[in-house]
Design a protein around this motif. Structure first.
Motif, PDB file in Angstrom:
ATOM      1  N   PHE A 136       2.843   4.862 -11.077  1.00 35.92           N
ATOM      2  CA  PHE A 136       2.177   3.618 -11.418  1.00 35.92           C
ATOM      3  C   PHE A 136       3.144   2.714 -12.488  1.00 35.92           C
ATOM      4  O   PHE A 136       3.268   3.242 -13.418  1.00 35.92           O
ATOM      5  CB  PHE A 136       0.730   3.891 -11.841  1.00 35.92           C
ATOM      6  CG  PHE A 136      -0.230   4.423 -10.860  1.00 35.92           C
ATOM      7  CD1 PHE A 136      -0.670   3.795  -9.937  1.00 35.92           C
ATOM      8  CD2 PHE A 136      -0.291   6.039 -11.055  1.00 35.92           C
ATOM      9  CE1 PHE A 136      -1.535   4.620  -8.971  1.00 35.92           C
ATOM     10  CE2 PHE A 136      -1.014   6.527 -10.123  1.00 35.92           C
ATOM     11  CZ  PHE A 136      -1.626   6.030  -9.034  1.00 35.92           C
ATOM     12  N   LEU A 140       0.636  -3.180  -9.055  1.00 33.99           N
ATOM     13  CA  LEU A 140       0.288  -2.049  -8.257  1.00 33.99           C
ATOM     14  C   LEU A 140       1.599  -1.780  -7.348  1.00 33.99           C
ATOM     15  O   LEU A 140       1.559  -0.722  -6.736  1.00 33.99           O
ATOM     16  CB  LEU A 140      -0.867  -2.578  -7.356  1.00 33.99           C
ATOM     17  CG  LEU A 140      -2.177  -2.751  -8.066  1.00 33.99           C
ATOM     18  CD1 LEU A 140      -3.357  -3.172  -7.123  1.00 33.99           C
ATOM     19  CD2 LEU A 140      -2.583  -1.415  -8.940  1.00 33.99           C
TER      20      LEU A 140
ATOM     21  N   ALA B  45      -1.612   4.477 -15.297  1.00 34.25           N
ATOM     22  CA  ALA B  45      -2.242   4.954 -13.960  1.00 34.25           C
ATOM     23  C   ALA B  45      -3.550   4.692 -13.948  1.00 34.25           C
ATOM     24  O   ALA B  45      -4.094   4.227 -12.959  1.00 34.25           O
ATOM     25  CB  ALA B  45      -1.961   6.727 -13.953  1.00 34.25           C
ATOM     26  N   SER B  48      -4.288   1.191 -13.211  1.00 33.20           N
ATOM     27  CA  SER B  48      -3.706   0.759 -11.635  1.00 33.20           C
ATOM     28  C   SER B  48      -4.860   1.324 -10.730  1.00 33.20           C
ATOM     29  O   SER B  48      -4.838   0.469  -9.757  1.00 33.20           O
ATOM     30  CB  SER B  48      -2.312   1.313 -11.426  1.00 33.20           C
ATOM     31  OG  SER B  48      -1.280   0.808 -12.014  1.00 33.20           O
ATOM     32  N   MET B  49      -5.143   2.465 -10.932  1.00 37.00           N
ATOM     33  CA  MET B  49      -6.269   2.964  -9.702  1.00 37.00           C
ATOM     34  C   MET B  49      -7.609   2.339  -9.752  1.00 37.00           C
ATOM     35  O   MET B  49      -8.090   2.129  -9.016  1.00 37.00           O
ATOM     36  CB  MET B  49      -6.336   4.546 -10.006  1.00 37.00           C
ATOM     37  CG  MET B  49      -5.229   5.084  -9.685  1.00 37.00           C
ATOM     38  SD  MET B  49      -5.402   7.143 -10.003  1.00 37.00           S
ATOM     39  CE  MET B  49      -5.498   7.371 -11.666  1.00 37.00           C
ATOM     40  N   GLN B  51      -7.701  -1.006 -10.636  1.00 38.07           N
ATOM     41  CA  GLN B  51      -7.273  -2.159  -9.818  1.00 38.07           C
ATOM     42  C   GLN B  51      -7.221  -2.043  -8.388  1.00 38.07           C
ATOM     43  O   GLN B  51      -8.012  -2.689  -7.522  1.00 38.07           O
ATOM     44  CB  GLN B  51      -6.086  -2.812 -10.559  1.00 38.07           C
ATOM     45  CG  GLN B  51      -6.049  -4.293  -9.844  1.00 38.07           C
ATOM     46  CD  GLN B  51      -4.543  -4.517 -10.414  1.00 38.07           C
ATOM     47  OE1 GLN B  51      -3.775  -4.240 -11.361  1.00 38.07           O
ATOM     48  NE2 GLN B  51      -3.900  -5.780  -9.646  1.00 38.07           N
ATOM     49  N   ASP B  52      -6.707  -1.008  -8.000  1.00 34.96           N
ATOM     50  CA  ASP B  52      -6.792  -0.810  -6.477  1.00 34.96           C
ATOM     51  C   ASP B  52      -8.255  -0.478  -6.126  1.00 34.96           C
ATOM     52  O   ASP B  52      -8.545  -0.883  -5.021  1.00 34.96           O
ATOM     53  CB  ASP B  52      -6.165   0.665  -6.090  1.00 34.96           C
ATOM     54  CG  ASP B  52      -4.557   0.609  -6.263  1.00 34.96           C
ATOM     55  OD1 ASP B  52      -4.399  -0.401  -5.760  1.00 34.96           O
ATOM     56  OD2 ASP B  52      -3.842   1.650  -6.006  1.00 34.96           O
ATOM     57  N   LYS B 133      -4.993   0.578   5.877  1.00 33.62           N
ATOM     58  CA  LYS B 133      -4.529  -0.057   4.720  1.00 33.62           C
ATOM     59  C   LYS B 133      -4.968   0.848   3.439  1.00 33.62           C
ATOM     60  O   LYS B 133      -3.993   1.289   2.697  1.00 33.62           O
ATOM     61  CB  LYS B 133      -5.198  -1.391   4.322  1.00 33.62           C
ATOM     62  CG  LYS B 133      -4.328  -2.073   3.233  1.00 33.62           C
ATOM     63  CD  LYS B 133      -2.910  -2.244   3.438  1.00 33.62           C
ATOM     64  CE  LYS B 133      -2.283  -2.726   1.956  1.00 33.62           C
ATOM     65  NZ  LYS B 133      -0.733  -2.070   1.951  1.00 33.62           N
ATOM     66  N   GLU B 137      -2.731   3.575   0.038  1.00 34.54           N
ATOM     67  CA  GLU B 137      -2.859   3.391  -1.327  1.00 34.54           C
ATOM     68  C   GLU B 137      -3.254   4.578  -2.015  1.00 34.54           C
ATOM     69  O   GLU B 137      -2.983   4.931  -2.878  1.00 34.54           O
ATOM     70  CB  GLU B 137      -3.704   1.940  -1.648  1.00 34.54           C
ATOM     71  CG  GLU B 137      -3.105   0.750  -0.814  1.00 34.54           C
ATOM     72  CD  GLU B 137      -4.005  -0.511  -1.343  1.00 34.54           C
ATOM     73  OE1 GLU B 137      -4.734  -0.446  -2.037  1.00 34.54           O
ATOM     74  OE2 GLU B 137      -3.612  -1.337  -0.773  1.00 34.54           O
ATOM     75  N   LYS B 139      -3.016   7.704  -1.089  1.00 38.24           N
ATOM     76  CA  LYS B 139      -2.258   8.749  -1.343  1.00 38.24           C
ATOM     77  C   LYS B 139      -1.572   8.830  -2.439  1.00 38.24           C
ATOM     78  O   LYS B 139      -1.398   9.739  -3.072  1.00 38.24           O
ATOM     79  CB  LYS B 139      -1.236   8.376  -0.056  1.00 38.24           C
ATOM     80  CG  LYS B 139      -0.108   9.485  -0.007  1.00 38.24           C
ATOM     81  CD  LYS B 139      -0.716  10.549   0.451  1.00 38.24           C
ATOM     82  CE  LYS B 139       0.296  11.826   0.510  1.00 38.24           C
ATOM     83  NZ  LYS B 139       0.014  12.785   1.076  1.00 38.24           N
ATOM     84  N   TYR B 140      -1.241   7.820  -3.283  1.00 42.77           N
ATOM     85  CA  TYR B 140      -0.602   7.760  -4.530  1.00 42.77           C
ATOM     86  C   TYR B 140      -1.693   8.070  -5.647  1.00 42.77           C
ATOM     87  O   TYR B 140      -1.300   8.920  -6.440  1.00 42.77           O
ATOM     88  CB  TYR B 140      -0.297   6.146  -5.043  1.00 42.77           C
ATOM     89  CG  TYR B 140       0.930   5.885  -4.585  1.00 42.77           C
ATOM     90  CD1 TYR B 140       2.204   6.147  -5.118  1.00 42.77           C
ATOM     91  CD2 TYR B 140       1.089   5.206  -3.321  1.00 42.77           C
ATOM     92  CE1 TYR B 140       3.455   5.855  -4.954  1.00 42.77           C
ATOM     93  CE2 TYR B 140       2.310   4.837  -2.885  1.00 42.77           C
ATOM     94  CZ  TYR B 140       3.545   5.216  -3.765  1.00 42.77           C
ATOM     95  OH  TYR B 140       4.778   4.838  -3.211  1.00 42.77           O
ATOM     96  N   HIS B 141      -2.761   8.002  -5.418  1.00 42.90           N
ATOM     97  CA  HIS B 141      -3.882   8.541  -6.202  1.00 42.90           C
ATOM     98  C   HIS B 141      -3.955   9.903  -6.250  1.00 42.90           C
ATOM     99  O   HIS B 141      -4.074  10.919  -7.219  1.00 42.90           O
ATOM    100  CB  HIS B 141      -5.405   8.006  -6.095  1.00 42.90           C
ATOM    101  CG  HIS B 141      -5.506   6.546  -6.085  1.00 42.90           C
ATOM    102  ND1 HIS B 141      -6.617   5.655  -6.201  1.00 42.90           N
ATOM    103  CD2 HIS B 141      -4.495   5.500  -6.121  1.00 42.90           C
ATOM    104  CE1 HIS B 141      -6.394   4.521  -6.328  1.00 42.90           C
ATOM    105  NE2 HIS B 141      -5.007   4.319  -6.018  1.00 42.90           N
ATOM    106  N   LEU B 143      -1.618  12.282  -5.108  1.00 39.77           N
ATOM    107  CA  LEU B 143      -0.363  12.832  -5.497  1.00 39.77           C
ATOM    108  C   LEU B 143      -0.601  13.046  -7.041  1.00 39.77           C
ATOM    109  O   LEU B 143      -0.119  13.802  -7.591  1.00 39.77           O
ATOM    110  CB  LEU B 143       0.801  12.007  -5.122  1.00 39.77           C
ATOM    111  CG  LEU B 143       0.988  11.994  -3.596  1.00 39.77           C
ATOM    112  CD1 LEU B 143       2.360  10.936  -3.252  1.00 39.77           C
ATOM    113  CD2 LEU B 143       1.363  13.346  -3.175  1.00 39.77           C
ATOM    114  N   HIS B 144      -1.013  11.527  -7.485  1.00 40.14           N
ATOM    115  CA  HIS B 144      -1.267  11.692  -8.948  1.00 40.14           C
ATOM    116  C   HIS B 144      -2.204  12.847  -9.526  1.00 40.14           C
ATOM    117  O   HIS B 144      -1.812  13.620 -10.492  1.00 40.14           O
ATOM    118  CB  HIS B 144      -1.752  10.349  -9.717  1.00 40.14           C
ATOM    119  CG  HIS B 144      -2.048  10.478 -11.020  1.00 40.14           C
ATOM    120  ND1 HIS B 144      -3.213  10.595 -11.494  1.00 40.14           N
ATOM    121  CD2 HIS B 144      -1.090   9.939 -12.235  1.00 40.14           C
ATOM    122  CE1 HIS B 144      -3.222  10.227 -12.820  1.00 40.14           C
ATOM    123  NE2 HIS B 144      -1.903  10.039 -13.185  1.00 40.14           N
ATOM    124  N   THR B 147      -0.546  16.276  -9.093  1.00 39.88           N
ATOM    125  CA  THR B 147       0.456  16.691 -10.100  1.00 39.88           C
ATOM    126  C   THR B 147      -0.211  17.070 -11.511  1.00 39.88           C
ATOM    127  O   THR B 147       0.271  18.217 -12.133  1.00 39.88           O
ATOM    128  CB  THR B 147       1.275  15.315 -10.532  1.00 39.88           C
ATOM    129  OG1 THR B 147       1.651  14.920  -9.283  1.00 39.88           O
ATOM    130  CG2 THR B 147       2.293  15.643 -11.479  1.00 39.88           C
TER     131      THR B 147
END
Lengths: 161, 258
Positions: A136, A140, B45, B48-49, B51-52, B133, B137, B139-141, B143-144, B147
């Motif tokens: 991040f 975005l 992070a 950003s999440m 905002q997503d 769509k 997006e 997918k990044y959440h 993976l975070h 981890t």
């Protein structure tokens, strides 16, 4: 040039508000251009659903196309019909990203894993000896990486499936 | 697209509202970490999440507006009262400690990733398009979240104990995501969505290996009472104060042009 070709060319003047070298055409955000008499219709697919630049891009697109001779009105539609993914960025777009200091996204095969995201060649020295620090970043569409060779932090335009 | 029958329409409306409201409320909760994250990267992070998630709520409210005749997204998001919201209790809880926020993020986003994967093939095309769509997006959440579950589940005795206790506490709330709607059969029959029960089963299959890899123990699901009620408009004490704060500026002048 057909009116459609003129519009594609004009759209190349509409840049990413945060990466002013790279146009929305280079980024693969325009999915349809159509002209009917004096009316232009443009369809745009957002890079991220929550991208705050969508509104300003819509306005910039209409403003630029309305300057063309023979176009009286431009309608810009935002649609997910063709979903954006990072493979849509053109080769020229990737080169311009690199020139702007961003690692372009690696080409993916429709599936993103940590191993895909972590691959980034340093846009400053070209080394592959880099590590991802966080997926991040400041916007975005960008992640943060570090180059062990030239000891610089850099950003990558994220791969998105 | 063919005209929607009224039952069909009601089923889709209910379905979209609950998904969108989850995104809106958890998006706001995530944003409460902005400026407070334990590390700069984590602050970014969660921001950003957040905002997503607001972007996902907007995309879903836009379908309600354009295809089902509901009001515009801002009006939907900011003028409904607590009883009209359909979010689950899990997303309503305050951010608590980082152990709770990470565990909620892991359990919720894993479910959402699977949900939108299922919906990518939905017969309701406007939803299928948005789902294709959104899943990329989220997918990044996921993976975070994975981890950090692994990192903290195996770091120190304290981190392990805290993550285990967060997992035990959060699990009944997370099961509330899958509260059945009165329209499950309708949605499945029209190939719009295979159902909350199916989603819950897939979710259990996916979270189990990550929990095990993290060295944590999944609580006995059958012994838990899921936190139901959110999908019917019955909420925790935490939702109304959040709505009051979230709409404070909007309510000063709802007609103002931003």
């Amino acid at each position: 040039m057909t009116p459609e070709e003129q519009i594609w060319q004009a759209l190349d003047d509409v840049k990413d508000p945060e990466i002013p070298k790279v146009s929305i055409v280079d980024l693969g955000m325009i999915t349809e251009v159509r002209v009917d008499g004096g009316n232009a219709f443009v369809t745009m697919t957002p890079t991220f659903a929550g991208c705050p630049a969508i509104h300003v891009l819509k306005e910039s697109i209409a403003e630029r196309i309305n300057q063309l001779e023979g176009i009286n009105h431009t309608e810009v539609k935002v649609s997910f019909e063709v979903p954006w993914n990072s493979n849509r960025i053109s080769d020229r777009g990737k080169e311009l990203l690199r020139e702007s200091g961003f690692a372009p996204p690696p080409v993916h095969e429709g599936y993103i894993e940590l191993t895909v995201i972590s691959q980034a060649a340093c846009p400053f020295c070209g080394s592959n000896n880099t590590v991802m620090q966080t997926p991040f970043g400041p916007t975005l569409c960008r992640s943060i990486h570090y180059c062990n060779h030239c000891l610089q932090a850099f950003e990558q335009f994220k791969p998105v499936a | 697209m063919e005209a929607l029958s009224s039952l069909h329409k009601e089923a889709i409306r209910e379905f979209l509202y609950k998904m969108a409201d989850d995104q809106l409320i958890l998006g706001h909760r995530n944003s409460e970490w902005t400026g407070l994250g334990p590390l700069l990267e984590e602050d970014i992070a969660f921001s950003s999440m957040a905002q997503d998630k607001l972007g996902h709520a907007l995309a879903l409210y836009t379908i309600l507006h354009e295809h089902l005749g509901e009001k515009d997204p801002d009006t939907i998001a900011f003028t409904r009262n607590e009883r009209e919201l359909r979010c689950c209790h899990l997303v309503e809880y305050p951010i608590g400690g980082y152990d709770f926020s990470l565990t909620r993020h892991f359990l919720f986003d894993t479910a959402e990733h699977l949900r939108f994967e299922m919906l990518a093939g939905s017969a309701f095309e406007p939803l299928a398009q948005v789902a294709r769509k959104i899943k990329g997006e989220i997918k990044y959440h996921v993976l975070h979240a994975q981890t950090w579950m692994k990192q903290l589940g195996s770091a120190t005795e304290e981190s392990k104990a805290r993550m285990q206790s967060a997992l035990n506490e959060t699990m009944p709330l997370a099961l509330g995501i899958f509260e059945a709607s009165p329209f499950e059969a309708e949605l499945a029959e029209h190939n719009i969505f295979a159902g909350e029960h199916e989603l819950r089963n897939r979710w259990l299959e996916v979270i189990a290996p990550t929990v095990a890899d993290a060295g944590l123990v999944l609580p006995d699901i059958d012994a838990l009472t899921p936190a139901y009620g959110g999908r019917q408009g019955y909420h925790t004490e935490y939702l109304q104060p959040l709505l009051t704060e979230m709409t404070e500026v909007f309510r000063i002048d709802p007609t103002v042009e931003w």
